[in-house]
Design a protein around this motif. Structure first.
Motif, short mmCIF file in Angstrom:
data_model
loop_
_atom_site.label_atom_id
_atom_site.label_comp_id
_atom_site.label_asym_id
_atom_site.label_seq_id
_atom_site.Cartn_x
_atom_site.Cartn_y
_atom_site.Cartn_z
N LEU A 1 0.70 -1.25 0.13
CA LEU A 1 -0.03 -0.16 -0.08
C LEU A 1 0.81 1.27 -0.22
N GLY A 2 0.55 2.09 -0.89
CA GLY A 2 1.30 3.45 -0.91
C GLY A 2 0.61 4.52 -1.67
N PRO B 1 8.60 7.49 -7.61
CA PRO B 1 7.32 7.13 -8.16
C PRO B 1 6.21 7.21 -6.94
N SER B 2 6.76 7.17 -5.88
CA SER B 2 5.73 7.21 -4.51
C SER B 2 5.97 8.22 -3.62
N LEU B 3 5.28 8.85 -2.92
CA LEU B 3 5.27 9.58 -1.63
C LEU B 3 5.65 8.73 -0.60
N TRP B 4 5.02 7.54 -0.36
CA TRP B 4 5.04 6.81 0.71
C TRP B 4 4.67 5.32 0.19
N VAL C 1 17.15 2.66 -3.97
CA VAL C 1 17.04 3.82 -4.61
C VAL C 1 15.65 4.24 -4.31
N ALA C 2 14.41 3.51 -4.42
CA ALA C 2 13.10 3.92 -4.32
C ALA C 2 12.96 4.30 -2.83
N ARG C 3 13.33 3.44 -1.87
CA ARG C 3 13.10 3.72 -0.56
C ARG C 3 13.83 4.94 0.05
N GLU C 4 15.11 5.28 -0.75
CA GLU C 4 15.79 6.65 -0.33
C GLU C 4 14.78 7.92 -0.95
N MET C 5 14.42 7.66 -2.04
CA MET C 5 13.52 8.84 -2.26
C MET C 5 12.36 9.12 -1.66
N ALA D 1 9.78 12.35 2.43
CA ALA D 1 8.98 12.47 3.88
C ALA D 1 9.93 13.37 4.71
N ALA D 2 11.32 13.76 4.39
CA ALA D 2 11.86 14.63 5.17
C ALA D 2 11.98 15.98 4.77
N GLU D 3 11.52 15.82 3.53
CA GLU D 3 11.08 17.40 2.92
C GLU D 3 9.66 17.82 2.88
N GLY D 4 8.96 17.06 3.81
CA GLY D 4 7.38 17.32 3.90
C GLY D 4 6.60 17.46 2.84
N LYS D 5 7.06 16.29 1.72
CA LYS D 5 5.85 16.45 0.67
C LYS D 5 4.66 15.90 0.94
N ARG D 6 3.70 16.40 0.71
CA ARG D 6 2.26 16.31 0.91
C ARG D 6 1.40 16.65 -0.05
N ALA D 7 0.18 15.83 -0.41
CA ALA D 7 -0.72 16.21 -1.47
C ALA D 7 -1.91 16.11 -0.71
#
Length: 186
Positions: free
Chosen positions: A84-85, A128-131, A145-149, A154-160
């Motif tokens: 789920l993501g 490809p995914s916020l979380w 790589v995907a996990r680091e992205m 999350a650290a940058e506070g990306k939300r939608a």
């Protein structure tokens, strides 16, 4: 989403011959391009894997609870292939299940609509995914790589904000400093 040996010749067919519009694309942790034919963020996606085939199809469900209940069933049947993501581009909250036909079925909710006439395609750098969306089919290196992205987002506070249809939500009372800030920027 279709898997393709090389994106360029296939993209040329869909864009130049069939008139699809490019929505956006990613280069890491894999190459994927997303195309629209109407207000839905994307109706077709291509992922460059070196082989041609079917990657997945998506069904958009009416309720987030429908997605959660389908996720429970898929977990019980050991069919979850992507956890789920939430996607960065179409903002879909989803998971992917293995089908008996060697491709995945994405069950999702809350897909983004765009204005296809005024939409400007762009490269996504947040992955490809916020979380969530841990992809068991990726190599360990690409999964890292995907996990680091996702962790950087999350650290940058990306939300939608969630994307909902009329009648499929209830407004809450109260305030949210994040949402109040988003509204003030608009």
């Amino acid at each position: 989403m279709l898997t393709v040996e090389h994106i360029a010749p296939v993209m040329s067919f869909y864009v130049d011959v069939l008139g699809f519009g490019l929505s956006d694309y990613i280069e890491k942790p894999f190459r994927a391009y997303f195309f629209h034919v109407n207000a839905r963020h994307h109706s077709l996606a291509l992922i460059e894997t070196g082989t041609n085939g079917m990657h997945h199809l998506m069904v958009e469900l009416f309720s987030l609870d429908d997605v959660g209940q389908a996720y429970d069933v898929a977990q019980q049947e050991d069919r979850v292939n992507v956890t789920l993501g939430r996607h960065t581009n179409d903002l879909m909250t989803s998971f992917y299940a293995k089908s008996p036909s060697a491709f995945m079925v994405e069950c999702g909710w809350g897909g983004r609509e765009i204005d296809p006439v005024n939409w400007t395609p762009f490269e996504m750098h947040d992955g490809p995914s916020l979380w969530g969306h841990e992809r068991v089919w990726l190599s360990p290196e690409d999964r890292a790589v995907a996990r680091e992205m996702r962790m950087r987002a999350a650290a940058e506070g990306k939300r939608a904000p969630v994307q909902v249809m009329e009648g499929n939500f209830k407004l809450m009372s109260g305030t949210c400093p994040w949402w109040d800030g988003v509204k003030a920027e608009s």
